[in-house]
Design a protein around this motif. Structure first.
Motif, PDB file in Angstrom:
ATOM      1  N   LEU A 146       0.817  -1.211   0.000  1.00  0.00           N
ATOM      2  CA  LEU A 146       0.000   0.000   0.000  1.00  0.00           C
ATOM      3  C   LEU A 146       0.851   1.262   0.000  1.00  0.00           C
ATOM      4  N   LEU A 147       0.284   2.331  -0.521  1.00  0.00           N
ATOM      5  CA  LEU A 147       0.766   3.685  -0.290  1.00  0.00           C
ATOM      6  C   LEU A 147      -0.346   4.412   0.448  1.00  0.00           C
ATOM      7  N   VAL A 148      -0.057   4.892   1.632  1.00  0.00           N
ATOM      8  CA  VAL A 148      -1.089   5.487   2.465  1.00  0.00           C
ATOM      9  C   VAL A 148      -0.746   6.938   2.777  1.00  0.00           C
ATOM     10  N   VAL A 149      -1.787   7.671   3.182  1.00  0.00           N
ATOM     11  CA  VAL A 149      -1.639   9.053   3.633  1.00  0.00           C
ATOM     12  C   VAL A 149      -2.017   9.108   5.096  1.00  0.00           C
ATOM     13  N   ASP A 150      -1.131   9.599   5.924  1.00  0.00           N
ATOM     14  CA  ASP A 150      -1.414   9.723   7.355  1.00  0.00           C
ATOM     15  C   ASP A 150      -2.101  11.055   7.643  1.00  0.00           C
ATOM     16  N   GLN A 151      -2.899  11.063   8.678  1.00  0.00           N
ATOM     17  CA  GLN A 151      -3.621  12.256   9.123  1.00  0.00           C
ATOM     18  C   GLN A 151      -4.397  12.902   7.971  1.00  0.00           C
ATOM     19  N   ALA A 152      -5.139  12.075   7.256  1.00  0.00           N
ATOM     20  CA  ALA A 152      -5.968  12.561   6.151  1.00  0.00           C
ATOM     21  C   ALA A 152      -7.431  12.471   6.537  1.00  0.00           C
ATOM     22  N   ARG A 153      -8.274  13.074   5.727  1.00  0.00           N
ATOM     23  CA  ARG A 153      -9.708  13.057   5.983  1.00  0.00           C
ATOM     24  C   ARG A 153     -10.440  12.555   4.755  1.00  0.00           C
ATOM     25  N   ILE A 154     -11.539  11.838   4.985  1.00  0.00           N
ATOM     26  CA  ILE A 154     -12.393  11.315   3.927  1.00  0.00           C
ATOM     27  C   ILE A 154     -13.725  12.047   3.975  1.00  0.00           C
ATOM     28  N   ASN A 155     -14.213  12.524   2.807  1.00  0.00           N
ATOM     29  CA  ASN A 155     -15.505  13.203   2.786  1.00  0.00           C
ATOM     30  C   ASN A 155     -16.651  12.198   2.721  1.00  0.00           C
ATOM     31  N   ARG A 156     -17.853  12.695   2.622  1.00  0.00           N
ATOM     32  CA  ARG A 156     -19.031  11.818   2.651  1.00  0.00           C
ATOM     33  C   ARG A 156     -19.094  10.876   1.451  1.00  0.00           C
ATOM     34  N   LYS A 157     -18.427  11.221   0.350  1.00  0.00           N
ATOM     35  CA  LYS A 157     -18.415  10.377  -0.845  1.00  0.00           C
ATOM     36  C   LYS A 157     -17.300   9.337  -0.816  1.00  0.00           C
ATOM     37  N   GLY A 158     -16.568   9.295   0.287  1.00  0.00           N
ATOM     38  CA  GLY A 158     -15.500   8.311   0.410  1.00  0.00           C
ATOM     39  C   GLY A 158     -14.210   8.719  -0.275  1.00  0.00           C
ATOM     40  N   ARG A 159     -14.070  10.003  -0.609  1.00  0.00           N
ATOM     41  CA  ARG A 159     -12.878  10.487  -1.289  1.00  0.00           C
ATOM     42  C   ARG A 159     -12.031  11.324  -0.346  1.00  0.00           C
ATOM     43  N   LEU A 160     -10.782  11.465  -0.712  1.00  0.00           N
ATOM     44  CA  LEU A 160      -9.858  12.241   0.102  1.00  0.00           C
ATOM     45  C   LEU A 160     -10.272  13.698   0.106  1.00  0.00           C
ATOM     46  N   ALA A 161     -10.430  14.275   1.282  1.00  0.00           N
ATOM     47  CA  ALA A 161     -10.828  15.669   1.398  1.00  0.00           C
ATOM     48  C   ALA A 161      -9.592  16.548   1.429  1.00  0.00           C
ATOM     49  N   LYS A 162      -9.621  17.627   0.623  1.00  0.00           N
ATOM     50  CA  LYS A 162      -8.473  18.537   0.583  1.00  0.00           C
ATOM     51  C   LYS A 162      -8.418  19.407   1.843  1.00  0.00           C
ATOM     52  N   LYS A 163      -9.579  19.965   2.216  1.00  0.00           N
ATOM     53  CA  LYS A 163      -9.630  20.854   3.364  1.00  0.00           C
ATOM     54  C   LYS A 163     -10.894  20.564   4.158  1.00  0.00           C
ATOM     55  N   GLY A 164     -10.960  21.133   5.346  1.00  0.00           N
ATOM     56  CA  GLY A 164     -12.185  21.007   6.129  1.00  0.00           C
ATOM     57  C   GLY A 164     -11.922  20.384   7.484  1.00  0.00           C
ATOM     58  N   GLY A 165     -12.946  20.336   8.296  1.00  0.00           N
ATOM     59  CA  GLY A 165     -12.801  19.774   9.627  1.00  0.00           C
ATOM     60  C   GLY A 165     -12.447  20.834  10.653  1.00  0.00           C
ATOM     61  N   ARG A 166     -12.853  20.627  11.873  1.00  0.00           N
ATOM     62  CA  ARG A 166     -12.549  21.581  12.923  1.00  0.00           C
ATOM     63  C   ARG A 166     -11.248  21.209  13.611  1.00  0.00           C
ATOM     64  N   ARG A 167     -10.423  22.193  13.877  1.00  0.00           N
ATOM     65  CA  ARG A 167      -9.125  21.948  14.484  1.00  0.00           C
ATOM     66  C   ARG A 167      -9.240  21.979  16.010  1.00  0.00           C
ATOM     67  N   ARG A 168      -8.701  20.938  16.636  1.00  0.00           N
ATOM     68  CA  ARG A 168      -8.718  20.869  18.096  1.00  0.00           C
ATOM     69  C   ARG A 168      -7.615  21.748  18.672  1.00  0.00           C
ATOM     70  N   ARG A 169      -7.591  21.863  19.990  1.00  0.00           N
ATOM     71  CA  ARG A 169      -6.573  22.679  20.639  1.00  0.00           C
ATOM     72  C   ARG A 169      -5.170  22.165  20.395  1.00  0.00           C
ATOM     73  N   ASP A 170      -5.045  20.820  20.190  1.00  0.00           N
ATOM     74  CA  ASP A 170      -3.715  20.272  19.946  1.00  0.00           C
ATOM     75  C   ASP A 170      -3.287  20.430  18.481  1.00  0.00           C
ATOM     76  N   GLY A 171      -4.117  21.081  17.656  1.00  0.00           N
ATOM     77  CA  GLY A 171      -3.746  21.368  16.276  1.00  0.00           C
ATOM     78  C   GLY A 171      -4.134  20.297  15.278  1.00  0.00           C
ATOM     79  N   ILE A 172      -4.738  19.203  15.690  1.00  0.00           N
ATOM     80  CA  ILE A 172      -5.101  18.112  14.786  1.00  0.00           C
ATOM     81  C   ILE A 172      -6.550  18.288  14.331  1.00  0.00           C
ATOM     82  N   LEU A 173      -6.778  18.111  13.038  1.00  0.00           N
ATOM     83  CA  LEU A 173      -8.134  18.203  12.512  1.00  0.00           C
ATOM     84  C   LEU A 173      -8.967  17.024  12.986  1.00  0.00           C
ATOM     85  N   THR A 174     -10.204  17.276  13.324  1.00  0.00           N
ATOM     86  CA  THR A 174     -11.091  16.190  13.744  1.00  0.00           C
ATOM     87  C   THR A 174     -11.378  15.282  12.552  1.00  0.00           C
ATOM     88  N   GLY A 175     -11.505  14.004  12.814  1.00  0.00           N
ATOM     89  CA  GLY A 175     -11.818  13.052  11.762  1.00  0.00           C
ATOM     90  C   GLY A 175     -10.619  12.591  10.971  1.00  0.00           C
TER      91      GLY A 175
END
Length: 219
Positions: A146-175
């Motif tokens: 496999l080739l994987v992407v760490d700390q990535a997000r998937i949108n509702r269509k099951g595709r890689l999301a470029k941006k979005g999500g709320r950032r927590r205090r520790d700086g990591i995007l939710t989801g």
């Protein structure tokens, strides 16, 4: 025994008419066979699940383009730079290997909609340049690596999301999660989805009858 043979009318005129009839019959039969083969090939490609773009690449050219000729011909061909090779691969069920002898990178559902330069299928290098996200190699014994992407997000269509999500205090995007971007395999065996030779033979066998039928209609 005696036979009397007479030719009624102008012999030259009758011969010219017969030649015109032959030209129209041959040209009409050739064009009809070419058109029929084109439509059958397009139907096969659609029926094989190859979408609409590849069927539209099947074209039929007539020679002469206008008028009639007893030497008429039709050319049914595939238009496009690499399209003939793609159609041929599905017609023969080709075994595909990497050109450099390493891996074939197959995009997953998360990355399949991304396109590279020239609207071509995305490659691992093109993915990193386009998204700015690094890929990590994961080896799996007995299974596709496999080739994987760490700390990535998937949108509702099951595709890689470029941006979005709320950032927590520790700086990591939710989801955020690790997402499989590519499957790595040594080779791929394409299933045989069409039999274009079958239709070519069918229309070739019909051609003589189609010409004769048109000849009789004009006789």
């Amino acid at each position: 025994m005696r036979f009397d043979i007479r030719i009624e009318g102008d012999l030259r005129e009758r011969m010219e008419q017969e030649i015109l009839t032959a030209e129209r019959a041959v040209t009409g039969g050739i064009r009809a066979a070419g058109s029929g083969l084109k439509m059958d090939w397009r139907a096969q490609l659609r029926g094989g699940g190859l979408g609409d773009r590849l069927p539209r690449a099947i074209r039929a050219n007539n020679y002469p383009a206008r008028g009639e000729s007893i030497s008429a011909a039709a050319l049914v061909h595939v238009k496009g730079r690499h399209t003939p090779e793609v159609i041929d691969a599905h017609d023969r069920g080709t075994l595909i290997r990497s050109r450099d002898g390493f891996w074939l990178a197959i995009p997953t559902a998360a990355t399949a909609k991304l396109r590279g330069p020239g609207n071509k299928r995305i490659t691992p290098l093109g993915f990193e340049r386009k998204t700015g996200l690094p890929l990590r190699f994961v080896y799996r014994r007995g299974k596709p690596s496999l080739l994987v992407v760490d700390q990535a997000r998937i949108n509702r269509k099951g595709r890689l999301a470029k941006k979005g999500g709320r950032r927590r205090r520790d700086g990591i995007l939710t989801g955020e999660q690790t997402v499989i971007a590519f499957l790595l395999v040594p080779q791929v065996k394409l299933p045989k989805r069409t039999d274009l030779g079958r239709d070519a033979e069918k229309w070739g066998n019909r051609l003589a009858g189609m010409i004769v039928a048109r000849w009789k209609e004009r006789g």
